[in-house]
Design a protein around this motif. Sequence first.
Motif, mmCIF file in Angstrom:
data_model
loop_
_atom_site.group_PDB
_atom_site.id
_atom_site.type_symbol
_atom_site.label_atom_id
_atom_site.label_comp_id
_atom_site.label_asym_id
_atom_site.label_seq_id
_atom_site.Cartn_x
_atom_site.Cartn_y
_atom_site.Cartn_z
ATOM 1 N N ASN A 30 0.663 -1.535 -0.554
ATOM 2 C CA ASN A 30 -0.052 0.612 -0.004
ATOM 3 C C ASN A 30 0.766 1.268 -0.285
ATOM 4 O O ASN A 30 1.520 1.881 0.800
ATOM 5 C CB ASN A 30 -1.113 -0.300 1.396
ATOM 6 C CG ASN A 30 -1.775 0.889 0.934
ATOM 7 O OD1 ASN A 30 -2.465 1.649 0.210
ATOM 8 N ND2 ASN A 30 -2.946 1.627 2.355
ATOM 9 N N ILE A 31 1.016 1.817 -1.294
ATOM 10 C CA ILE A 31 2.200 3.138 -1.383
ATOM 11 C C ILE A 31 0.459 3.732 -1.861
ATOM 12 O O ILE A 31 0.259 4.140 -2.401
ATOM 13 C CB ILE A 31 3.055 2.989 -2.804
ATOM 14 C CG1 ILE A 31 3.808 2.055 -2.362
ATOM 15 C CG2 ILE A 31 3.719 4.198 -2.986
ATOM 16 C CD1 ILE A 31 4.930 1.372 -2.863
ATOM 17 N N THR A 32 1.111 5.869 -1.101
ATOM 18 C CA THR A 32 0.192 6.281 -0.965
ATOM 19 C C THR A 32 0.840 7.647 -1.314
ATOM 20 O O THR A 32 2.330 7.292 -0.797
ATOM 21 C CB THR A 32 -0.598 6.873 0.068
ATOM 22 O OG1 THR A 32 0.162 6.923 1.239
ATOM 23 C CG2 THR A 32 -1.495 5.542 0.371
ATOM 24 N N ILE A 33 0.885 8.595 -2.462
ATOM 25 C CA ILE A 33 1.615 10.196 -2.560
ATOM 26 C C ILE A 33 0.947 11.039 -1.960
ATOM 27 O O ILE A 33 -0.661 11.079 -2.082
ATOM 28 C CB ILE A 33 1.969 10.038 -3.869
ATOM 29 C CG1 ILE A 33 2.282 8.434 -4.791
ATOM 30 C CG2 ILE A 33 2.855 11.093 -4.066
ATOM 31 C CD1 ILE A 33 3.970 8.330 -4.440
ATOM 32 N N ASP A 34 1.665 11.878 -1.035
ATOM 33 C CA ASP A 34 1.096 12.533 -0.373
ATOM 34 C C ASP A 34 1.634 13.536 -1.673
ATOM 35 O O ASP A 34 3.087 14.479 -1.064
ATOM 36 C CB ASP A 34 1.760 13.323 0.965
ATOM 37 C CG ASP A 34 1.127 14.458 1.373
ATOM 38 O OD1 ASP A 34 -0.111 15.355 1.220
ATOM 39 O OD2 ASP A 34 1.678 14.717 3.144
ATOM 40 N N LEU A 35 0.333 14.905 -2.161
ATOM 41 C CA LEU A 35 1.563 15.630 -3.017
ATOM 42 C C LEU A 35 1.273 16.713 -2.087
ATOM 43 O O LEU A 35 2.234 17.561 -2.217
ATOM 44 C CB LEU A 35 -0.015 16.127 -4.262
ATOM 45 C CG LEU A 35 0.031 14.975 -5.096
ATOM 46 C CD1 LEU A 35 -1.508 15.282 -6.005
ATOM 47 C CD2 LEU A 35 0.816 14.744 -5.954
ATOM 48 N N ASP A 36 0.920 16.824 -0.563
ATOM 49 C CA ASP A 36 1.543 18.315 0.114
ATOM 50 C C ASP A 36 3.153 18.469 1.147
ATOM 51 O O ASP A 36 3.350 19.452 1.329
ATOM 52 C CB ASP A 36 0.084 18.322 1.180
ATOM 53 C CG ASP A 36 -0.959 18.905 0.910
ATOM 54 O OD1 ASP A 36 -1.022 19.461 -0.688
ATOM 55 O OD2 ASP A 36 -2.165 17.986 1.274
ATOM 56 N N ASP A 37 3.337 17.087 1.035
ATOM 57 C CA ASP A 37 4.202 16.165 1.233
ATOM 58 C C ASP A 37 6.234 16.969 0.441
ATOM 59 O O ASP A 37 6.362 17.786 -1.104
ATOM 60 C CB ASP A 37 4.729 14.987 1.678
ATOM 61 C CG ASP A 37 5.896 15.024 1.997
ATOM 62 O OD1 ASP A 37 7.121 15.884 2.471
ATOM 63 O OD2 ASP A 37 5.696 13.352 2.614
ATOM 64 N N PRO A 38 6.647 18.233 0.811
ATOM 65 C CA PRO A 38 7.328 18.894 0.391
ATOM 66 C C PRO A 38 8.645 18.157 -0.439
ATOM 67 O O PRO A 38 9.180 18.607 -1.130
ATOM 68 C CB PRO A 38 8.107 19.734 1.364
ATOM 69 C CG PRO A 38 8.099 18.741 2.517
ATOM 70 C CD PRO A 38 6.573 18.150 2.763
ATOM 71 N N LYS A 39 8.815 16.282 0.299
ATOM 72 C CA LYS A 39 9.716 14.909 -0.447
ATOM 73 C C LYS A 39 9.564 15.652 -1.672
ATOM 74 O O LYS A 39 7.757 14.908 -1.735
ATOM 75 C CB LYS A 39 9.409 14.101 0.604
ATOM 76 C CG LYS A 39 10.475 14.233 1.971
ATOM 77 C CD LYS A 39 10.444 12.945 2.178
ATOM 78 C CE LYS A 39 9.636 12.904 3.579
ATOM 79 N NZ LYS A 39 9.013 11.917 4.428
ATOM 80 N N PRO A 40 10.255 15.251 -2.568
ATOM 81 C CA PRO A 40 9.939 14.718 -3.975
ATOM 82 C C PRO A 40 9.178 13.882 -4.099
ATOM 83 O O PRO A 40 9.023 12.553 -2.778
ATOM 84 C CB PRO A 40 11.347 14.727 -4.349
ATOM 85 C CG PRO A 40 12.160 14.855 -3.798
ATOM 86 C CD PRO A 40 11.744 15.224 -2.244
ATOM 87 N N ILE A 41 8.432 13.057 -4.459
ATOM 88 C CA ILE A 41 7.673 11.679 -4.821
ATOM 89 C C ILE A 41 8.415 10.256 -5.091
ATOM 90 O O ILE A 41 7.983 9.110 -4.002
ATOM 91 C CB ILE A 41 6.324 11.906 -6.718
ATOM 92 C CG1 ILE A 41 5.541 13.195 -6.290
ATOM 93 C CG2 ILE A 41 6.563 10.511 -6.626
ATOM 94 C CD1 ILE A 41 4.476 13.099 -7.282
ATOM 95 N N PHE A 42 9.487 10.499 -5.439
ATOM 96 C CA PHE A 42 10.190 9.181 -5.992
ATOM 97 C C PHE A 42 11.220 9.184 -3.985
ATOM 98 O O PHE A 42 11.185 7.490 -3.904
ATOM 99 C CB PHE A 42 11.257 9.234 -7.165
ATOM 100 C CG PHE A 42 12.932 10.179 -6.563
ATOM 101 C CD1 PHE A 42 12.348 11.641 -6.969
ATOM 102 C CD2 PHE A 42 13.748 9.815 -5.773
ATOM 103 C CE1 PHE A 42 13.732 12.433 -6.442
ATOM 104 C CE2 PHE A 42 14.755 10.652 -5.218
ATOM 105 C CZ PHE A 42 14.510 11.999 -5.898
#
Length: 124
Positions: free
Chosen positions: A2-14
Motif C-alpha cells: 500500500n503506497i500513497t503519495i502525499d502531494l502536500d509533502d515537500p519531499k519529492p515523489i520518488f
Amino acid sequence: MNITIDLDDPKPIFTQLIEQIKQAVVKDLLQPGDPLPSIRQLANDLEINSKTVSKAYKLLERDAVIQSKGYRGTFVHPDAKSNCHVDLSHWVNQQFAELIIRMKAAGVTDSEMRITFNSILTNN
C-alpha cells in the motif's frame, strides 16, 4: 503493498516511494523475493509519471533493496532488510520529531511530554 503519495509533502515523489518501500521491508510487509509491481503498473496505480517510479526503483536497486531480474520483473533483494536498517532509525527520528511538533502545537508542555514518554517506556 500500500503506497500513497502525499502531494502536500515537500519531499519529492520518488523519495516518498523509496521511503515507503523501505519501511515495508523493515516492517516485514515485503519479504525477500516478493515481487514488486512493474514500473508502468505502479505509475498507473499512483497516477504518476513512470519516470518517477523508474528513478525510485533504480535508487532502491543501487542500495540493494530490490533487484531486477530482466523480463521476470523486480523483486525484493535477499539482503533488503539489512540494507534498510540505517533508514529505519532515520525514519523513527523523523516520526518522533513530527510527533513532538504536533504535541507542542497542541499545547503540551515539555514536562508533560517527558511524563507521557516515561510512562510509555515504563509500561512497555
